[in-house]
Design a protein around this motif. Sequence first.
Motif, PDB file in Angstrom:
ATOM      1  N   LEU A 157       3.673  52.137 -37.238  1.00 34.68           N
ATOM      2  CA  LEU A 157       3.925  51.604 -35.898  1.00 34.68           C
ATOM      3  C   LEU A 157       5.337  51.035 -35.770  1.00 34.68           C
ATOM      4  O   LEU A 157       5.683  50.461 -34.744  1.00 34.68           O
ATOM      5  CB  LEU A 157       2.884  50.525 -35.562  1.00 34.68           C
ATOM      6  N   LYS A 158       6.114  51.180 -36.843  1.00 35.55           N
ATOM      7  CA  LYS A 158       7.498  50.687 -36.901  1.00 35.55           C
ATOM      8  C   LYS A 158       7.584  49.164 -36.761  1.00 35.55           C
ATOM      9  O   LYS A 158       8.594  48.621 -36.307  1.00 35.55           O
ATOM     10  CB  LYS A 158       8.382  51.385 -35.880  1.00 35.55           C
ATOM     11  N   ALA A 159       6.532  48.483 -37.159  1.00 37.07           N
ATOM     12  CA  ALA A 159       6.493  47.018 -37.179  1.00 37.07           C
ATOM     13  C   ALA A 159       6.781  46.584 -38.620  1.00 37.07           C
ATOM     14  O   ALA A 159       5.886  46.185 -39.371  1.00 37.07           O
ATOM     15  CB  ALA A 159       5.133  46.507 -36.705  1.00 37.07           C
ATOM     16  N   TYR A 160       8.040  46.698 -39.009  1.00 41.86           N
ATOM     17  CA  TYR A 160       8.424  46.543 -40.410  1.00 41.86           C
ATOM     18  C   TYR A 160       8.240  45.121 -40.937  1.00 41.86           C
ATOM     19  O   TYR A 160       7.873  44.943 -42.100  1.00 41.86           O
ATOM     20  CB  TYR A 160       9.857  47.026 -40.620  1.00 41.86           C
ATOM     21  N   LEU A 218       7.448  48.771 -49.894  1.00 44.27           N
ATOM     22  CA  LEU A 218       8.465  47.749 -49.623  1.00 44.27           C
ATOM     23  C   LEU A 218       9.867  48.354 -49.670  1.00 44.27           C
ATOM     24  O   LEU A 218      10.719  48.034 -48.833  1.00 44.27           O
ATOM     25  CB  LEU A 218       8.375  46.611 -50.645  1.00 44.27           C
ATOM     26  N   ALA A 219      10.093  49.214 -50.634  1.00 40.81           N
ATOM     27  CA  ALA A 219      11.396  49.888 -50.743  1.00 40.81           C
ATOM     28  C   ALA A 219      11.653  50.749 -49.510  1.00 40.81           C
ATOM     29  O   ALA A 219      12.762  50.746 -48.959  1.00 40.81           O
ATOM     30  CB  ALA A 219      11.451  50.736 -52.013  1.00 40.81           C
ATOM     31  N   GLU A 220      10.651  51.458 -49.074  1.00 39.94           N
ATOM     32  CA  GLU A 220      10.799  52.328 -47.899  1.00 39.94           C
ATOM     33  C   GLU A 220      11.111  51.505 -46.650  1.00 39.94           C
ATOM     34  O   GLU A 220      11.951  51.892 -45.837  1.00 39.94           O
ATOM     35  CB  GLU A 220       9.517  53.143 -47.701  1.00 39.94           C
ATOM     36  N   ASP A 245      17.937  49.082 -43.453  1.00 35.85           N
ATOM     37  CA  ASP A 245      19.288  49.044 -44.021  1.00 35.85           C
ATOM     38  C   ASP A 245      19.531  47.812 -44.888  1.00 35.85           C
ATOM     39  O   ASP A 245      20.578  47.164 -44.801  1.00 35.85           O
ATOM     40  CB  ASP A 245      20.362  49.103 -42.913  1.00 35.85           C
ATOM     41  N   GLN A 246      18.556  47.496 -45.732  1.00 38.71           N
ATOM     42  CA  GLN A 246      18.673  46.360 -46.643  1.00 38.71           C
ATOM     43  C   GLN A 246      18.735  46.893 -48.075  1.00 38.71           C
ATOM     44  O   GLN A 246      17.730  46.955 -48.782  1.00 38.71           O
ATOM     45  CB  GLN A 246      17.499  45.399 -46.458  1.00 38.71           C
ATOM     46  N   ALA A 247      19.931  47.264 -48.468  1.00 43.38           N
ATOM     47  CA  ALA A 247      20.146  47.961 -49.734  1.00 43.38           C
ATOM     48  C   ALA A 247      19.683  47.156 -50.948  1.00 43.38           C
ATOM     49  O   ALA A 247      19.049  47.711 -51.851  1.00 43.38           O
ATOM     50  CB  ALA A 247      21.621  48.328 -49.892  1.00 43.38           C
TER      51      ALA A 247
END
Length: 128
Positions: free
Chosen positions: A60-63, A93-95, A101-103
């Motif tokens: 749902l793109k609710a990251y 979590l990595a995905e 954009d949190q490298a």
Amino acid sequence: MTTTLTRLSQSSLAVIYAHQQIPRKARHLLDEAIQDIDQLSYDENLNIPFYLAAFTEYQLKAYDSATSWLVQGINFTTSHQSHYMLANDYRLLAEIALKQDQASRYLDALTKQRFLTELFHEAVNENF
């Protein structure tokens, strides 16, 4: 008290609703699946609804919500001295970090996932 199987079914159905972009139904099922989960006798399969809740929110793109579910799941799993689903939790979590954009968070979560995968030989979902 809701059984483990019912909770797995509810959280699995939530993923389907999320895929169909029906967030209200998906989130209602997640709430039901997790409600009073800590009152049950521990079973490793109870780690799964947290991952599925996070995956639902990811779809749902609710990251931020997905991350919250993963943190709850990791805490639940480790509080029961289990490792089951941890590698998958960290992979998701990595995905999420990648999408945001949190490298550094991405690398941290990916490192943990790879360590757990290597240590416990747990199969990890990589199809997002």
